[in-house]
Write a protein that holds these residues in place. Structure first.
Motif, PDB file in Angstrom:
ATOM      1  N   GLN A  46      20.269  24.790 -40.964  1.00  0.00           N
ATOM      2  CA  GLN A  46      20.765  26.105 -41.421  1.00  0.00           C
ATOM      3  C   GLN A  46      20.114  26.581 -42.722  1.00  0.00           C
ATOM      4  O   GLN A  46      20.582  27.528 -43.345  1.00  0.00           O
ATOM      5  CB  GLN A  46      22.295  26.085 -41.565  1.00  0.00           C
ATOM      6  N   LYS A  47      19.023  25.926 -43.129  1.00  0.00           N
ATOM      7  CA  LYS A  47      18.345  26.387 -44.346  1.00  0.00           C
ATOM      8  C   LYS A  47      16.965  26.923 -43.945  1.00  0.00           C
ATOM      9  O   LYS A  47      16.869  28.052 -43.516  1.00  0.00           O
ATOM     10  CB  LYS A  47      18.286  25.239 -45.356  1.00  0.00           C
ATOM     11  N   THR A  90      19.457  21.954 -54.249  1.00  0.00           N
ATOM     12  CA  THR A  90      19.879  23.312 -53.924  1.00  0.00           C
ATOM     13  C   THR A  90      20.829  23.900 -54.974  1.00  0.00           C
ATOM     14  O   THR A  90      20.914  25.108 -55.126  1.00  0.00           O
ATOM     15  CB  THR A  90      20.566  23.299 -52.545  1.00  0.00           C
ATOM     16  N   PHE A 121      24.139  18.078 -55.293  1.00  0.00           N
ATOM     17  CA  PHE A 121      23.943  17.448 -53.979  1.00  0.00           C
ATOM     18  C   PHE A 121      23.570  15.972 -54.121  1.00  0.00           C
ATOM     19  O   PHE A 121      24.092  15.125 -53.397  1.00  0.00           O
ATOM     20  CB  PHE A 121      22.926  18.232 -53.142  1.00  0.00           C
ATOM     21  N   TRP A 176      23.353  11.190 -44.727  1.00  0.00           N
ATOM     22  CA  TRP A 176      23.619  10.391 -45.939  1.00  0.00           C
ATOM     23  C   TRP A 176      24.381   9.125 -45.554  1.00  0.00           C
ATOM     24  O   TRP A 176      24.070   8.036 -46.018  1.00  0.00           O
ATOM     25  CB  TRP A 176      24.517  11.170 -46.919  1.00  0.00           C
ATOM     26  N   SER A 208      24.642  16.650 -39.101  1.00  0.00           N
ATOM     27  CA  SER A 208      24.469  17.346 -40.383  1.00  0.00           C
ATOM     28  C   SER A 208      23.687  16.456 -41.337  1.00  0.00           C
ATOM     29  O   SER A 208      23.528  15.256 -41.085  1.00  0.00           O
ATOM     30  CB  SER A 208      25.841  17.664 -40.996  1.00  0.00           C
ATOM     31  N   ALA A 209      23.251  17.032 -42.428  1.00  0.00           N
ATOM     32  CA  ALA A 209      22.591  16.236 -43.472  1.00  0.00           C
ATOM     33  C   ALA A 209      23.594  15.276 -44.103  1.00  0.00           C
ATOM     34  O   ALA A 209      23.266  14.137 -44.433  1.00  0.00           O
ATOM     35  CB  ALA A 209      22.003  17.164 -44.529  1.00  0.00           C
ATOM     36  N   THR A 210      24.835  15.721 -44.236  1.00  0.00           N
ATOM     37  CA  THR A 210      25.877  14.867 -44.801  1.00  0.00           C
ATOM     38  C   THR A 210      26.052  13.611 -43.941  1.00  0.00           C
ATOM     39  O   THR A 210      26.190  12.505 -44.461  1.00  0.00           O
ATOM     40  CB  THR A 210      27.211  15.650 -44.884  1.00  0.00           C
ATOM     41  N   SER A 218      19.014  19.554 -42.498  1.00  0.00           N
ATOM     42  CA  SER A 218      19.741  20.222 -41.426  1.00  0.00           C
ATOM     43  C   SER A 218      19.111  21.597 -41.188  1.00  0.00           C
ATOM     44  O   SER A 218      18.264  22.039 -41.958  1.00  0.00           O
ATOM     45  CB  SER A 218      21.246  20.303 -41.733  1.00  0.00           C
ATOM     46  N   THR A 256      17.059  18.828 -47.313  1.00  0.00           N
ATOM     47  CA  THR A 256      17.836  19.774 -46.518  1.00  0.00           C
ATOM     48  C   THR A 256      17.402  21.221 -46.740  1.00  0.00           C
ATOM     49  O   THR A 256      17.323  21.998 -45.792  1.00  0.00           O
ATOM     50  CB  THR A 256      19.338  19.620 -46.817  1.00  0.00           C
ATOM     51  N   ASP A 267      16.432  13.518 -49.458  1.00  0.00           N
ATOM     52  CA  ASP A 267      17.160  14.674 -48.944  1.00  0.00           C
ATOM     53  C   ASP A 267      16.275  15.913 -49.106  1.00  0.00           C
ATOM     54  O   ASP A 267      15.940  16.302 -50.230  1.00  0.00           O
ATOM     55  CB  ASP A 267      18.470  14.830 -49.742  1.00  0.00           C
TER      56      ASP A 267
HETATM   57  C1  LIG Z   1      23.010  22.062 -47.691  1.00  0.00           C
HETATM   58  C2  LIG Z   1      22.681  20.744 -48.240  1.00  0.00           C
HETATM   59  C3  LIG Z   1      23.294  19.569 -47.784  1.00  0.00           C
HETATM   60  C4  LIG Z   1      24.411  19.572 -46.782  1.00  0.00           C
HETATM   61  O1  LIG Z   1      23.945  19.892 -45.505  1.00  0.00           O
HETATM   62  P1  LIG Z   1      24.975  19.811 -44.274  1.00  0.00           P
HETATM   63  O2  LIG Z   1      24.136  20.132 -43.087  1.00  0.00           O
HETATM   64  O3  LIG Z   1      26.040  20.810 -44.549  1.00  0.00           O
HETATM   65  O4  LIG Z   1      25.524  18.441 -44.234  1.00  0.00           O
HETATM   66  C5  LIG Z   1      22.875  18.363 -48.303  1.00  0.00           C
HETATM   67  N1  LIG Z   1      21.909  18.304 -49.241  1.00  0.00           N
HETATM   68  C6  LIG Z   1      21.305  19.408 -49.713  1.00  0.00           C
HETATM   69  C7  LIG Z   1      20.242  19.267 -50.747  1.00  0.00           C
HETATM   70  C8  LIG Z   1      21.667  20.662 -49.219  1.00  0.00           C
HETATM   71  O5  LIG Z   1      21.055  21.762 -49.686  1.00  0.00           O
END
Ligand SMILES: *Cc1c(COP(=O)(O)O)cnc(C)c1O
Length: 363
Positions: free
Chosen positions: A198-199, A150, A92, A72, A67-69, A196, A177, A175
């Motif tokens: 899913q966006k 976001t 975020f 980090w 994941s993006a988390t 990640s 994401t 970031d």
């Molecule tokens: C959605 C989002 C995240 C978290 O992404 P995960 O894949 O759920 O860890 C982190 N940073 C931003 C800017 C996001 O939009």
């Protein structure tokens, strides 16, 4: 009626994913050993397509994590010696700072007004503020920026990121994401880009992406962190062989490969997304009574649009759209009740946008 979603993550999935999932099942991808030739081929092809479609420089490495988390934390664990500096204007960026602060000896967060451009706000307002921020940049090991915030629908331009890079020797971690795969990113202007799927990739959640510069890898070697399963050096050791540091989400990697094979290059996607964004903002300003949360047009996001209204109006519009089978994004963090958000992600079709505009203008 098929439902339409404008939620900015998890977000609309490309319809073709249904077929790709079936194909993965039929081709035994789901039980594939992650040390097998078959998997290594998939990983190699995915990385190659990613590099090609998103125009990632050949000397930058591409890694998949959870994941993006998680990314980090990898920045904090494997790439930060002692001091992590975070410029943020929303939820975020702030969350990232909190994760980093739990891991690195020193983390510092500098807030900037979300209606303002970062560089003028932190470096051109007052000489004392500028001096302070330049000192912070000189001390930092890593500068952490959220390119697309976001939570409030703001973005940093490539020029802003380049400007910060020109002021520091620190690693630049960004970031992206909710923008990677949607707009052109100037890769050379930073060392770690994290996201990640899913966006903007129109895929189900469960896969994070890191794009790292040679400078980032050198820093990882200097720090030498190999203590965690997801230490960047262990990830690099495995990815060099087109393997992974743990049993990966093979299905997610496979789906990413298939989607990357199908989408146009980022130049084309960027044109579509930035034009659509402009149309969205024009629409709200000329065809509705809604207020765009971000008044400063130079910091408005191309991929996440935040719209402000009274709590009552927000509630009503969500009910109204729901009745039409359309899901809007809720507000986030401090903007939870006073805004709704619209994802302007590549998987969303012009037809779906027209449907939503029809509801919003007949309000
Ligand atoms: C959605 C989002 C995240 C978290 O992404 P995960 O894949 O759920 O860890 C982190 N940073 C931003 C800017 C996001 O939009």
């Amino acid at each position: 009626m098929e439902s339409i979603t404008f939620y900015p993550g998890p977000s609309k999935i490309y319809p073709s994913v249904a077929g790709f999932m079936q194909e993965a099942f039929e081709n035994d991808v789901l039980s594939m050993n992650h040390r097998s030739e078959g998997f290594m081929e998939i990983l190699k092809e995915t990385i190659q397509l990613f590099r090609q479609k998103l125009e990632v420089p050949t000397d930058y490495s591409i890694y998949f994590v959870s994941s993006a988390t998680e990314a980090w934390e990898i920045v904090a664990q494997s790439l930060t010696q002692s001091y992590s500096l975070h410029f943020h204007n929303g939820a975020f960026g702030k969350k990232w700072f909190h994760y980093a602060a739990n891991i690195v000896p020193q983390a510092s967060a500098t807030w900037f007004d979300y209606q303002q451009s970062l560089v003028p706000y932190l470096f051109e307002r007052e000489i004392a503020i500028k001096q302070h921020n330049l000192e912070q940049l000189a001390k930092a090991d890593v500068v952490c920026l959220t390119q697309n915030e976001t939570s409030n629908g703001t973005q940093l331009t490539n020029e802003t990121i380049a400007n910060i890079q020109s002021k520091t020797e620190a690693l630049m971690a960004v970031d992206v994401t909710s923008s990677m795969g949607g707009v052109i990113l100037d890769w050379q202007r930073a060392d770690i880009w994290l996201a990640s799927v899913q966006k903007c990739f129109g895929l189900p959640a469960g896969l994070g992406i890191m794009v790292c510069s040679p400078k980032a890898l050198k820093r990882a070697e200097t720090i030498g962190d190999r203590l965690r399963y997801n230490s960047l050096l262990l990830i690099e050791d495995n990815f060099k062989k087109f393997q992974t540091h743990y049993t990966p989400n093979v299905l997610a990697i496979y789906l990413l490969m298939k989607v990357l094979g199908e989408i146009p290059t980022i130049q084309k996607i960027d044109k579509k997304i930035t034009t659509q964004a402009k149309n969205w903002y024009d629409f709200f300003e000329t065809k509705t009574d809604w207020e765009v949360l971000i008044q400063n047009t130079t910091v408005r996001s191309d991929t996440v649009i935040a719209i402000k209204g009274s709590i009552e109006a927000i509630k009503n519009v969500k009910t109204l759209t729901k009745q039409q089978g359309i899901t809007l994004g809720n507000g986030y963090g401090e903007w939870k009740a006073s805004t709704f958000r619209i994802a302007n992600f590549p998987a969303i079709t012009p037809y779906e946008i027209e449907q939503l505009k029809a509801v919003l203008s007949s309000r």
